[in-house]
Design a protein around this motif. Structure first.
Motif, PDB file in Angstrom:
ATOM      1  N   GLN A 163       0.158  -7.597   2.373  1.00 55.17           N
ATOM      2  CA  GLN A 163      -1.094  -7.357   1.655  1.00 55.17           C
ATOM      3  C   GLN A 163      -2.053  -6.504   2.477  1.00 55.17           C
ATOM      4  O   GLN A 163      -2.780  -5.677   1.929  1.00 55.17           O
ATOM      5  CB  GLN A 163      -1.760  -8.691   1.282  1.00 55.17           C
ATOM      6  N   ALA A 164      -2.042  -6.691   3.806  1.00 57.71           N
ATOM      7  CA  ALA A 164      -2.902  -5.876   4.663  1.00 57.71           C
ATOM      8  C   ALA A 164      -2.478  -4.408   4.615  1.00 57.71           C
ATOM      9  O   ALA A 164      -3.317  -3.513   4.543  1.00 57.71           O
ATOM     10  CB  ALA A 164      -2.861  -6.396   6.101  1.00 57.71           C
ATOM     11  N   VAL A 165      -1.182  -4.173   4.627  1.00 54.66           N
ATOM     12  CA  VAL A 165      -0.692  -2.793   4.532  1.00 54.66           C
ATOM     13  C   VAL A 165      -1.067  -2.208   3.183  1.00 54.66           C
ATOM     14  O   VAL A 165      -1.557  -1.073   3.098  1.00 54.66           O
ATOM     15  CB  VAL A 165       0.838  -2.743   4.751  1.00 54.66           C
ATOM     16  N   ASP A 166      -0.868  -2.977   2.127  1.00 50.29           N
ATOM     17  CA  ASP A 166      -1.114  -2.483   0.766  1.00 50.29           C
ATOM     18  C   ASP A 166      -2.601  -2.302   0.463  1.00 50.29           C
ATOM     19  O   ASP A 166      -2.991  -1.345  -0.193  1.00 50.29           O
ATOM     20  CB  ASP A 166      -0.486  -3.443  -0.247  1.00 50.29           C
ATOM     21  N   ASN A 167      -3.438  -3.203   0.954  1.00 53.37           N
ATOM     22  CA  ASN A 167      -4.860  -3.175   0.583  1.00 53.37           C
ATOM     23  C   ASN A 167      -5.763  -2.487   1.594  1.00 53.37           C
ATOM     24  O   ASN A 167      -6.877  -2.093   1.244  1.00 53.37           O
ATOM     25  CB  ASN A 167      -5.374  -4.601   0.367  1.00 53.37           C
ATOM     26  N   ILE A 168      -5.307  -2.361   2.843  1.00 53.51           N
ATOM     27  CA  ILE A 168      -6.181  -1.791   3.867  1.00 53.51           C
ATOM     28  C   ILE A 168      -5.596  -0.510   4.458  1.00 53.51           C
ATOM     29  O   ILE A 168      -6.227   0.542   4.423  1.00 53.51           O
ATOM     30  CB  ILE A 168      -6.452  -2.822   4.990  1.00 53.51           C
ATOM     31  N   LEU A 169      -4.396  -0.592   4.990  1.00 56.33           N
ATOM     32  CA  LEU A 169      -3.828   0.533   5.738  1.00 56.33           C
ATOM     33  C   LEU A 169      -3.554   1.758   4.869  1.00 56.33           C
ATOM     34  O   LEU A 169      -3.997   2.866   5.191  1.00 56.33           O
ATOM     35  CB  LEU A 169      -2.546   0.084   6.448  1.00 56.33           C
ATOM     36  N   LEU A 170      -2.829   1.574   3.782  1.00 54.04           N
ATOM     37  CA  LEU A 170      -2.479   2.720   2.944  1.00 54.04           C
ATOM     38  C   LEU A 170      -3.689   3.368   2.265  1.00 54.04           C
ATOM     39  O   LEU A 170      -3.789   4.601   2.254  1.00 54.04           O
ATOM     40  CB  LEU A 170      -1.417   2.330   1.925  1.00 54.04           C
ATOM     41  N   PRO A 171      -4.650   2.600   1.718  1.00 54.15           N
ATOM     42  CA  PRO A 171      -5.839   3.260   1.153  1.00 54.15           C
ATOM     43  C   PRO A 171      -6.662   4.016   2.201  1.00 54.15           C
ATOM     44  O   PRO A 171      -7.169   5.104   1.937  1.00 54.15           O
ATOM     45  CB  PRO A 171      -6.644   2.117   0.540  1.00 54.15           C
ATOM     46  N   GLU A 172      -6.762   3.452   3.410  1.00 57.99           N
ATOM     47  CA  GLU A 172      -7.527   4.135   4.457  1.00 57.99           C
ATOM     48  C   GLU A 172      -6.807   5.402   4.921  1.00 57.99           C
ATOM     49  O   GLU A 172      -7.448   6.413   5.210  1.00 57.99           O
ATOM     50  CB  GLU A 172      -7.777   3.200   5.644  1.00 57.99           C
TER      51      GLU A 172
END
Length: 113
Positions: free
Chosen positions: A68-77
């Motif tokens: 979820q961190a990759v999907d919600n934070i890393l990729l959008p940033e």
């Protein structure tokens, strides 16, 4: 025309890698839990099932949190950073920035956790 074809290929490549990463994340809890219980069973014979029962939910929660961190934070940033990237001073820089942006957009679409 060439730019559109390459953009589509970059997006498809990102989508493929995103799907692959999602599949690996889906398999990770079972693999990690089995590895932990196997190691525990070699250290203390007979402890594997107990460790698997305890570690299973913990590992599953940790992997879901990471996903979820990759999907919600890393990729959008990463997508925002690439959209703001200005490589116009370099020959072909805008083309490279566009390819990178399309690749990350494809990666985010493929890795839809």
């Amino acid at each position: 025309m060439f730019g559109g074809i390459v953009d589509n290929l970059a997006n498809a490549g990102g989508n493929f890698l995103g799907n692959l990463a999602e599949r690996l994340v889906d398999m990770a809890p079972g693999f990690l839990t089995t590895a932990i219980s196997t190691y525990a069973n070699t250290v203390i014979p007979g402890s594997g099932p107990i460790v698997q029962a305890i570690a299973g939910p913990l590992v599953d929660t940790a992997v879901n949190f990471f996903s979820q961190a990759v999907d919600n934070i890393l990729l959008p940033e990463a997508s925002k950073a690439l959209q703001g990237l200005d490589l116009s001073g370099i020959e072909g820089g805008d083309f490279v920035a566009s390819l990178a942006s399309n690749f990350v957009d494809g990666l985010a679409a493929g890795y839809d956790a």
